[in-house]
Scaffold this motif. Sequence first.
Motif, mmCIF file in Angstrom:
data_model
loop_
_atom_site.group_PDB
_atom_site.id
_atom_site.type_symbol
_atom_site.label_atom_id
_atom_site.label_comp_id
_atom_site.label_asym_id
_atom_site.label_seq_id
_atom_site.Cartn_x
_atom_site.Cartn_y
_atom_site.Cartn_z
ATOM 1 N N TYR A 64 11.782 -39.831 -50.409
ATOM 2 C CA TYR A 64 10.842 -39.735 -49.523
ATOM 3 C C TYR A 64 10.055 -38.352 -49.673
ATOM 4 O O TYR A 64 10.741 -37.472 -49.906
ATOM 5 C CB TYR A 64 11.183 -39.730 -48.092
ATOM 6 N N ALA A 65 8.858 -38.289 -49.597
ATOM 7 C CA ALA A 65 8.070 -37.187 -49.656
ATOM 8 C C ALA A 65 6.631 -37.200 -48.821
ATOM 9 O O ALA A 65 6.271 -38.323 -49.003
ATOM 10 C CB ALA A 65 7.742 -36.402 -51.010
ATOM 11 N N GLU A 125 17.378 -41.376 -44.890
ATOM 12 C CA GLU A 125 18.201 -41.011 -46.159
ATOM 13 C C GLU A 125 18.182 -39.519 -46.151
ATOM 14 O O GLU A 125 16.974 -38.784 -46.830
ATOM 15 C CB GLU A 125 17.687 -41.664 -47.428
ATOM 16 N N GLY A 126 18.940 -38.616 -45.748
ATOM 17 C CA GLY A 126 19.125 -37.187 -46.115
ATOM 18 C C GLY A 126 18.495 -36.330 -45.311
ATOM 19 O O GLY A 126 18.001 -36.801 -44.158
ATOM 20 N N THR A 127 18.201 -35.094 -45.671
ATOM 21 C CA THR A 127 17.567 -34.305 -44.779
ATOM 22 C C THR A 127 16.284 -33.699 -45.427
ATOM 23 O O THR A 127 15.966 -33.496 -46.682
ATOM 24 C CB THR A 127 18.708 -32.753 -44.637
ATOM 25 N N LEU A 128 15.346 -33.273 -44.534
ATOM 26 C CA LEU A 128 14.103 -32.982 -44.946
ATOM 27 C C LEU A 128 13.931 -31.253 -45.315
ATOM 28 O O LEU A 128 14.567 -30.446 -44.880
ATOM 29 C CB LEU A 128 12.913 -32.966 -43.964
ATOM 30 N N VAL A 166 10.141 -29.514 -39.630
ATOM 31 C CA VAL A 166 10.677 -28.448 -40.267
ATOM 32 C C VAL A 166 11.697 -28.664 -41.084
ATOM 33 O O VAL A 166 12.561 -29.536 -41.121
ATOM 34 C CB VAL A 166 10.977 -27.399 -39.051
ATOM 35 N N ASP A 167 12.049 -27.559 -41.875
ATOM 36 C CA ASP A 167 13.234 -27.532 -42.705
ATOM 37 C C ASP A 167 14.607 -27.957 -41.747
ATOM 38 O O ASP A 167 14.849 -27.288 -40.766
ATOM 39 C CB ASP A 167 13.367 -26.273 -43.419
ATOM 40 N N GLY A 168 15.418 -28.971 -42.266
ATOM 41 C CA GLY A 168 16.559 -29.543 -41.549
ATOM 42 C C GLY A 168 16.488 -30.366 -40.823
ATOM 43 O O GLY A 168 17.159 -31.201 -40.264
ATOM 44 N N ASP A 169 14.916 -31.143 -40.461
ATOM 45 C CA ASP A 169 14.941 -32.371 -39.856
ATOM 46 C C ASP A 169 15.542 -33.619 -40.646
ATOM 47 O O ASP A 169 15.369 -33.457 -41.985
ATOM 48 C CB ASP A 169 13.423 -32.735 -39.488
ATOM 49 N N PRO A 170 15.823 -34.698 -39.908
ATOM 50 C CA PRO A 170 16.412 -35.646 -40.511
ATOM 51 C C PRO A 170 15.178 -36.360 -41.228
ATOM 52 O O PRO A 170 14.165 -36.283 -40.714
ATOM 53 C CB PRO A 170 16.881 -36.597 -39.569
ATOM 54 N N TRP A 198 10.043 -33.053 -48.102
ATOM 55 C CA TRP A 198 10.687 -33.838 -49.186
ATOM 56 C C TRP A 198 12.042 -34.137 -48.778
ATOM 57 O O TRP A 198 12.885 -33.157 -48.121
ATOM 58 C CB TRP A 198 10.612 -33.311 -50.518
ATOM 59 N N SER A 199 12.779 -35.197 -48.745
ATOM 60 C CA SER A 199 14.184 -35.327 -48.609
ATOM 61 C C SER A 199 14.983 -35.163 -49.697
ATOM 62 O O SER A 199 14.990 -35.321 -50.802
ATOM 63 C CB SER A 199 14.369 -36.953 -48.235
#
Length: 567
Positions: free
Chosen positions: A229-230, A398-401, A389-393, A223-224
């Motif tokens: 976005y999810a 919009e934002g980080t995953l 993975v955690d931290g991917d765009p 999720w962003s």
Amino acid sequence: MRLSQFHLATVKEVPADAEVASHRLMLRAGMLRKLAAGIYTWTPLGLRVLRKVETVVREEMNRAGAIEMLMPSIQPRELWEETQRWEKFGGQLLKLKDRREQEYCYGPTHEEVITDFARQELKSYKQLPINFYQIQTKFRDEIRPRFGVMRAREFMMKDAYSFHLTPESLAATYGVMYGAYGRIFDRLGLRFRAVQADTGAIGGNASHEFQVLAESGEDAIAWSDGSDYAANVELAEALAPRVERPEPAAELQRVDTPARKTMDEVSTFLSVSPDQCVKTILVRGEQGLVALCVRGDHEINEVKAAKLEELPGASVLADEAEILKATGTRPGFIGPVGLPDEIPVIVDRSAAALADFVCGGNAVDTHYTGANWNRDARITRIADLRKVVDGDPSPDGEGTLHIARGIEVGHVFQLGGRYAEAMNATVLDENGKARAMLMGCYGIGVSRIVAAAIEQNHDDRGIVWPEPMAPWTVAICVIGSRNGTQAQDAAQALYDELTGHGLEVLLDDRGLRPGPMFADMELIGIPHRIVVSERGLEAGTFEYRHRRDTENRALTRAELMERLLGA
């Protein structure tokens, strides 16, 4: 409800195979009793909660314009043969024969049955769109049923199926159902996310899962933090790095890495970071073996890999004999440098951005350092192959995953024409021409919602129900009720007043000591607890505690009514 006239059977010990909180607490609270593997009896207490969920689901389905019906749970083989799912559905399909040796299955889902109904009942485009639903027991023969009703073989499900003439009509109903699902989970008091998902065995064009957020969830959700976005991790796109691949700066060298097979072992031995390594996996393709390459700190996404045109709709690892024959080496030492030309090399976006990387040496106990694409190793093509993975765009820019755990409780699909075309379910359009209908499919795991709610709402004392799902809203506990005391009369009067205001009230008149009585109320998760005692009545107060509180409060009758009734 007087508890002395109800069947409540709480227990302290549960079987060792009760691995998750919901399974343990449903058994301890006496909501479930196991009959066989993955098959449970819902006790009167459990059924009260299950019916609460059903009521909300039914109300929102009706509000969304769906029409309730009930289809048979036993389905003839012939219908499943029409869609070619009799064999494809696999071992989860429970098959049986009647006395005439006719073959049937116990329905795990109802696409075939509803499509058969539609092709007989719907004749004209004027009857469309239409949306049918049912709430019914399903059976899937899980290979390893576990986690109580979370992954049971027999379960309660709401399944709806819509029929349309045009993609626009299908998309409109899909949107309506998507909104209805959001209202259902909001009304039930659950924290959830709707995520983009793979269509899986059901098939179709578009799909969203509704995931209740819980640490025990089997599904990983991306999720962003910058948008709504999810997506299921299996579906979330991993964007290519924004930086270009550096030019080669190191020479290719083969080095000895004795008995170092795993990425952690190799990177530690060579003192390099896993993100500067490439791991290569050989899978069976349509025309032979295919090499899939990802960065050392990433994992292959099997759902994405299965969609590659080179693969037969599945990602199946090559066995050691196949690898040895094709490359002359063994698993753990495979790399893209020097692979035979007949093996396509498909490289993940992140791996393709590396230069001077470490990879397998295609010889036992060896690896390459200083490897570079194009100079030392060829690329057949670049594709999105990995799990995010955690931290991917975020894929939407919009934002980080971030990665969370979730329990799937609902799934909506745009099936398109898959089933109607296979079963010749047509209507006449405005020109009198027969056209196969388009379908939508919308499922909710009614019994799974109960378990998911507990996974999200519990503590060391028991269940903490969201109020809309609680078996009762208020529990009145009487201290000293055995002898017809003033407390018993006051509790009855309070019970009558609260039920008169429409609250669901449980009167615990069993005459238990306070400790066991309170422990039961906390275990079964009643949101509001009121204690009526002689001492409290003398002081003109009732002892009140919300299930999420840690301290009692002494409230007057007026204060208590304001707290419970808001007036």
